[in-house]
Motif scaffolding. Structure first.
Motif, PDB file in Angstrom:
ATOM      1  N   UNK A 196      26.012 -13.506  -1.796  1.00  0.00           N
ATOM      2  CA  UNK A 196      27.018 -14.440  -2.303  1.00  0.00           C
ATOM      3  C   UNK A 196      27.023 -14.450  -3.836  1.00  0.00           C
ATOM      4  N   UNK A 197      28.175 -14.720  -4.399  1.00  0.00           N
ATOM      5  CA  UNK A 197      28.291 -14.807  -5.857  1.00  0.00           C
ATOM      6  C   UNK A 197      29.145 -16.029  -6.169  1.00  0.00           C
ATOM      7  N   UNK A 198      28.707 -16.887  -7.086  1.00  0.00           N
ATOM      8  CA  UNK A 198      29.439 -18.143  -7.296  1.00  0.00           C
ATOM      9  C   UNK A 198      30.762 -17.939  -8.037  1.00  0.00           C
ATOM     10  N   UNK A 199      31.732 -18.794  -7.732  1.00  0.00           N
ATOM     11  CA  UNK A 199      33.033 -18.726  -8.408  1.00  0.00           C
ATOM     12  C   UNK A 199      32.916 -18.713  -9.936  1.00  0.00           C
ATOM     13  N   UNK A 252      30.741 -17.545 -11.663  1.00  0.00           N
ATOM     14  CA  UNK A 252      30.117 -16.295 -12.087  1.00  0.00           C
ATOM     15  C   UNK A 252      28.870 -16.471 -12.920  1.00  0.00           C
ATOM     16  N   UNK A 253      28.716 -15.543 -13.868  1.00  0.00           N
ATOM     17  CA  UNK A 253      27.481 -15.521 -14.654  1.00  0.00           C
ATOM     18  C   UNK A 253      27.322 -16.748 -15.549  1.00  0.00           C
ATOM     19  N   UNK A 254      28.386 -17.534 -15.721  1.00  0.00           N
ATOM     20  CA  UNK A 254      28.279 -18.713 -16.593  1.00  0.00           C
ATOM     21  C   UNK A 254      27.180 -19.648 -16.117  1.00  0.00           C
ATOM     22  N   UNK A 255      27.005 -19.770 -14.789  1.00  0.00           N
ATOM     23  CA  UNK A 255      25.990 -20.701 -14.280  1.00  0.00           C
ATOM     24  C   UNK A 255      24.606 -20.050 -14.237  1.00  0.00           C
ATOM     25  N   UNK A 256      24.533 -18.804 -14.707  1.00  0.00           N
ATOM     26  CA  UNK A 256      23.237 -18.123 -14.809  1.00  0.00           C
ATOM     27  C   UNK A 256      22.887 -17.927 -16.271  1.00  0.00           C
ATOM     28  N   UNK A 257      23.541 -18.706 -17.100  1.00  0.00           N
ATOM     29  CA  UNK A 257      23.367 -18.585 -18.543  1.00  0.00           C
ATOM     30  C   UNK A 257      23.282 -20.013 -19.099  1.00  0.00           C
TER      31      UNK A 257
END
Ligand code: XMP
Length: 518
Positions: free
Chosen positions: A395-398, A400-405
């Motif tokens: 799964x990948x969140x809507x 995106x990478x913003x919530x992994x930063x």
């Protein structure tokens, strides 16, 4: 939605494991739907016309005056009913039995059940003596209704299985749906056999039904779908394409927060292999500009959601007059959004999807996956010929990478993150672990740390790696990589990605952590 297949109704009294009951039934190829007890009244039951009904467990006590009740119409239908825990006691009370309060529910524990009298529901049980079941001490059955008898018991659970076999009404005071009841699936298999289910609800059957449903709903209208390349939107796209052909337009909004080469891969596969009308919007600059200076997680999510809707709306206007919006909503999203009385559900994070759009644009929703669990969506993807690389994707969140930063999102940080994530996933694939892990990803932490390379001091970014095991994303355990794997991955990341000098492995389960960092 019309479903020619036989249907089983699960009435949810608020147990946290009701979804598991549905899973068990789906594994038996039986179509079922969960509906919260407060919405299941006589008219609903008659309209639903179930072939059988399961009453779930719940946190309430039947001994309390205003506890939730199954609708009276249930007993007039003449279909088999299985009550689990609270659901079983509610049935016994409704049919004239008596339930005595047993104090607050205790810790769940195993019990060893003995057979008291044979029962069709228990066929195949007790072959090796006692059966282990998982149960929580609570209220007791003080008196059974007329027609009911005890069929299995344990020392602390004298009415573990009671039934009116002639009317096919069964109450169990344990959790057959939980894996701690090792042969629990047998109970569901027996119950659905007793109810006469053919067990023929397959993905091939679903595909036929749902394509017909979409055609009936959409008529000769046009459908617009936001395609992210995730398994849900990909499978939705293929189904909609099969149903309405050229009248489907897919829009891929590249928000600049996708993984390495992801937008290219998705565009390529859908345009080339499926000849599917796909518009790609490169909106990375616009998103990054809107995110500049934003470090609050909720503000980030809302900013991304708002911009996504804006861009999608602009594109929709260009494609001219679609009245339907396709959405890859899946069953857990539908169930999660139902709240049971007395069980407040706090918003932990605002999930990003295209919610809000349909009302604003006067569009109607088409949700072809609304009845499916994630693994069923995957099975359907295979049925539709979607390549394995898409079907088995984590799964990948809507957002995106913003919530992994965590902290401010910048292009420089995103570039580092993409490179680290690619090395990490490459390692996982090379070691043959991708399909064993539910979700794995890297994050870039909002700090720099001191390191040493050769002779010189470095002051660079720190990244964290996460890998989890889960069934549905609601809870998660950390994947137990070997130390060698972690060491090799750390070495590769630092050698291959300039700007990183430290690697952490995130050992937090959910709860207390969430899967994403924000
Ligand atoms: P959390 O972080 O809430 O994530 O434990 C649970 C699962 O949901 C994914 N996730 C999202 N998916 N839109 C999505 O489509 C979102 O806004 C979103 N946020 C989290 C997450 O990747 C995990 O699989």
């Amino acid at each position: 939605m019309t479903h020619p297949h036989q249907r089983l109704l699960i009435v949810d009294f608020g147990s946290p494991v009701t979804q598991l009951v549905a899973r068990r039934l789906r594994e038996l190829n039986v179509y079922c739907e969960i509906h919260p007890c407060n919405l299941v009244d006589d008219a609903f039951v008659q309209g639903f016309s179930p072939r059988a009904v399961i009453l779930s467990d719940g946190p309430d006590s039947v001994a309390r005056a205003d506890s939730p009740q199954p609708p009276a119409a249930l007993w007039r239908l003449g279909v088999p009913v299985l009550g689990i825990g609270y659901g079983g006691q509610a049935m016994l009370a409704a049919l004239g039995g008596e339930i005595a309060a047993g104090g607050p529910q205790g810790e769940s524990q195993a019990a060893a059940l003995e057979l008291s009298a044979p029962l069709d529901l228990l066929d195949g049980w007790f072959a090796d003596g006692a059966e282990t079941v998982w149960t929580a001490p609570g209220d007791r059955v003080a008196r059974l209704p007329d027609g009911f008898a005890v069929h299995a018991e344990a020392p602390d659970l004298p009415q573990a299985v009671t039934a009116d076999a002639a009317r096919r009404l069964y109450a169990v005071q344990f959790h057959p749906e939980m894996h701690q009841t090792p042969h629990g699936q047998r109970i569901f298999a027996n119950f659905t056999r007793i109810a006469g289910f053919a067990g023929d609800w397959t993905m091939a059957a679903y595909r036929e039904d749902i394509v017909a449903d979409i055609r009936a709903q959409v008529g000769d209208g046009r459908v617009l779908l936001a395609l992210s390349g995730g398994v849900d939107s990909s499978v939705s796209a293929l189904l909609l394409h099969e149903a309405v052909g050229e009248r489907l337009t897919c829009v891929l909004v590249d928000h600049g927060l996708m993984r390495q080469n992801e937008a290219d891969q998705v565009t390529e596969i859908f345009r080339r292999n499926y000849n599917l009308p796909l518009t790609r919007i490169d909106a990375g600059d616009r998103f990054l500009a809107a995110l500049a200076g934003v470090d609050d997680p909720e503000t980030k999510r809302k900013t991304i959601g708002r911009l996504f809707i804006e861009i999608f709306e602009e594109e929709a206007k260009k494609t001219g007059g679609a009245e339907f919006l396709g959405q890859g909503t899946i069953y857990p999203d539908v169930i999660e959004s139902v709240s049971i009385p007395g069980q407040p559900q706090a918003t932990i994070k605002s999930h990003h999807n295209v919610g809000g759009l349909p009302e604003k644009m006067g569009m109607k929703l088409v949700e072809p996956l609304r009845a499916l669990f994630k693994d069923e969506v995957r099975a359907l993807g295979r049925e539709l010929g979607l390549p394995e690389a898409f079907v088995g994707r984590h799964p990948f969140p809507g957002p995106g990478l913003a919530v992994r930063c965590p902290g401010e999102v910048t292009r420089a940080k995103l570039d580092i993150l993409r490179a680290v994530d690619a090395v990490y996933l490459d390692q996982i694939r090379k070691h043959g672990l991708y399909d064993d892990i539910w979700q794995a990803f890297a994050a870039i932490l909002p700090m720099r740390t001191v390191g040493v390379t050769g002779e010189s001091r470095t002051y660079e970014h720190a990244v964290s790696l996460r890998a989890i095991l889960s069934v549905d994303g609601m809870t998660a355990q950390v994947y137990p990589f070997s130390h060698d794997f972690l060491h090799e991955t750390m070495t590769r990341i630092i050698a291959e990605v300039p700007g990183v000098n430290r690697v952490f492995y995130d050992v937090t389960s959910k709860p207390p952590g969430t899967i994403e960092l924000e």
